[in-house]
Motif scaffolding. Sequence first.
Motif, PDB file in Angstrom:
ATOM      1  N   LYS A   1     -56.104 -11.926 -41.098  1.00 41.94           N
ATOM      2  CA  LYS A   1     -57.487 -12.073 -40.619  1.00 41.94           C
ATOM      3  C   LYS A   1     -57.959 -12.950 -39.568  1.00 41.94           C
ATOM      4  O   LYS A   1     -57.922 -13.828 -39.672  1.00 41.94           O
ATOM      5  CB  LYS A   1     -58.362 -12.198 -41.888  1.00 41.94           C
ATOM      6  CG  LYS A   1     -59.985 -12.003 -41.708  1.00 41.94           C
ATOM      7  CD  LYS A   1     -60.487 -10.900 -42.677  1.00 41.94           C
ATOM      8  CE  LYS A   1     -62.023 -10.882 -42.616  1.00 41.94           C
ATOM      9  NZ  LYS A   1     -62.225  -9.476 -42.358  1.00 41.94           N
TER      10      LYS A   1
ATOM     11  N   GLN B   1     -66.628  -2.665 -39.413  1.00 42.82           N
ATOM     12  CA  GLN B   1     -65.426  -1.958 -40.210  1.00 42.82           C
ATOM     13  C   GLN B   1     -64.506  -3.157 -40.346  1.00 42.82           C
ATOM     14  O   GLN B   1     -64.000  -3.215 -41.450  1.00 42.82           O
ATOM     15  CB  GLN B   1     -64.572  -1.247 -39.179  1.00 42.82           C
ATOM     16  CG  GLN B   1     -65.124   0.411 -38.954  1.00 42.82           C
ATOM     17  CD  GLN B   1     -64.202   1.321 -38.146  1.00 42.82           C
ATOM     18  OE1 GLN B   1     -62.963   0.930 -37.595  1.00 42.82           O
ATOM     19  NE2 GLN B   1     -64.883   2.369 -37.803  1.00 42.82           N
ATOM     20  N   TYR B   2     -64.293  -4.140 -39.446  1.00 46.35           N
ATOM     21  CA  TYR B   2     -63.460  -5.307 -39.867  1.00 46.35           C
ATOM     22  C   TYR B   2     -64.045  -6.465 -40.873  1.00 46.35           C
ATOM     23  O   TYR B   2     -63.684  -6.812 -41.874  1.00 46.35           O
ATOM     24  CB  TYR B   2     -62.990  -5.830 -38.654  1.00 46.35           C
ATOM     25  CG  TYR B   2     -61.947  -6.946 -38.538  1.00 46.35           C
ATOM     26  CD1 TYR B   2     -60.533  -6.398 -38.755  1.00 46.35           C
ATOM     27  CD2 TYR B   2     -62.257  -8.353 -38.556  1.00 46.35           C
ATOM     28  CE1 TYR B   2     -59.481  -7.447 -38.794  1.00 46.35           C
ATOM     29  CE2 TYR B   2     -61.004  -9.172 -38.693  1.00 46.35           C
ATOM     30  CZ  TYR B   2     -59.839  -8.793 -38.847  1.00 46.35           C
ATOM     31  OH  TYR B   2     -58.744  -9.701 -39.050  1.00 46.35           O
TER      32      TYR B   2
ATOM     33  N   ALA C   1     -66.603  -1.396 -34.684  1.00 39.70           N
ATOM     34  CA  ALA C   1     -65.228  -2.164 -34.996  1.00 39.70           C
ATOM     35  C   ALA C   1     -65.684  -3.599 -35.824  1.00 39.70           C
ATOM     36  O   ALA C   1     -64.953  -3.785 -36.775  1.00 39.70           O
ATOM     37  CB  ALA C   1     -64.598  -2.538 -33.579  1.00 39.70           C
TER      38      ALA C   1
ATOM     39  N   GLY D   1     -62.691  -6.893 -44.749  1.00 39.05           N
ATOM     40  CA  GLY D   1     -62.819  -5.938 -44.047  1.00 39.05           C
ATOM     41  C   GLY D   1     -62.535  -4.814 -45.025  1.00 39.05           C
ATOM     42  O   GLY D   1     -61.493  -4.883 -45.731  1.00 39.05           O
TER      43      GLY D   1
ATOM     44  N   ARG E   1     -58.696  -2.962 -43.020  1.00 40.27           N
ATOM     45  CA  ARG E   1     -57.752  -3.763 -42.579  1.00 40.27           C
ATOM     46  C   ARG E   1     -56.561  -3.501 -43.215  1.00 40.27           C
ATOM     47  O   ARG E   1     -56.626  -3.221 -44.446  1.00 40.27           O
ATOM     48  CB  ARG E   1     -58.117  -5.154 -42.787  1.00 40.27           C
ATOM     49  CG  ARG E   1     -57.871  -6.098 -41.562  1.00 40.27           C
ATOM     50  CD  ARG E   1     -58.283  -7.534 -41.962  1.00 40.27           C
ATOM     51  NE  ARG E   1     -58.441  -8.024 -43.123  1.00 40.27           N
ATOM     52  CZ  ARG E   1     -57.598  -8.581 -44.056  1.00 40.27           C
ATOM     53  NH1 ARG E   1     -56.272  -8.831 -43.496  1.00 40.27           N
ATOM     54  NH2 ARG E   1     -57.787  -8.860 -45.181  1.00 40.27           N
TER      55      ARG E   1
ATOM     56  N   PHE F   1     -62.592 -12.828 -33.007  1.00 45.06           N
ATOM     57  CA  PHE F   1     -62.700 -11.505 -32.965  1.00 45.06           C
ATOM     58  C   PHE F   1     -63.557 -10.976 -31.659  1.00 45.06           C
ATOM     59  O   PHE F   1     -63.354 -10.095 -30.961  1.00 45.06           O
ATOM     60  CB  PHE F   1     -63.143 -10.902 -34.111  1.00 45.06           C
ATOM     61  CG  PHE F   1     -63.473  -9.233 -34.185  1.00 45.06           C
ATOM     62  CD1 PHE F   1     -62.289  -8.566 -35.017  1.00 45.06           C
ATOM     63  CD2 PHE F   1     -64.530  -8.757 -33.677  1.00 45.06           C
ATOM     64  CE1 PHE F   1     -62.334  -7.215 -35.030  1.00 45.06           C
ATOM     65  CE2 PHE F   1     -64.566  -7.373 -33.784  1.00 45.06           C
ATOM     66  CZ  PHE F   1     -63.632  -6.652 -34.291  1.00 45.06           C
TER      67      PHE F   1
END
Length: 105
Positions: A18, A52-53, A49, A9, A12, A24
């Motif tokens: 992770k 982004q991750y 989200a 990501g 992060r 998630f």
Amino acid sequence: SVIGRRRMGRNRMEGEAKLGKEEFVVRAIKKLRGRYRGIHSVFSGFNEAFRQYFGEDPRPVTQELAARGIIEIRPVKGGVMLYLKGDAPQAADDALKKILDEKEG
């Protein structure tokens, strides 16, 4: 399997463990739903989200999790609702059958 692939990501923190994609998604539903049973994929911030991750689109992952019976997906205006298995509202057909059933229940 889309879920088996892992990518770094972008946002992060270094040294942070992770999360897997399944974890998630399940964690997101539990933490973002508040008093509701599910989350709206767009309005809850889940899609952004996830991007982004993991740096990828969440749709293939959520579709695979739904196919495996981990989560349930219901289409709604502006996106989809994501629910943990068993938390999604029942389909209208099931409700109609119950309403018209002669047995009290």
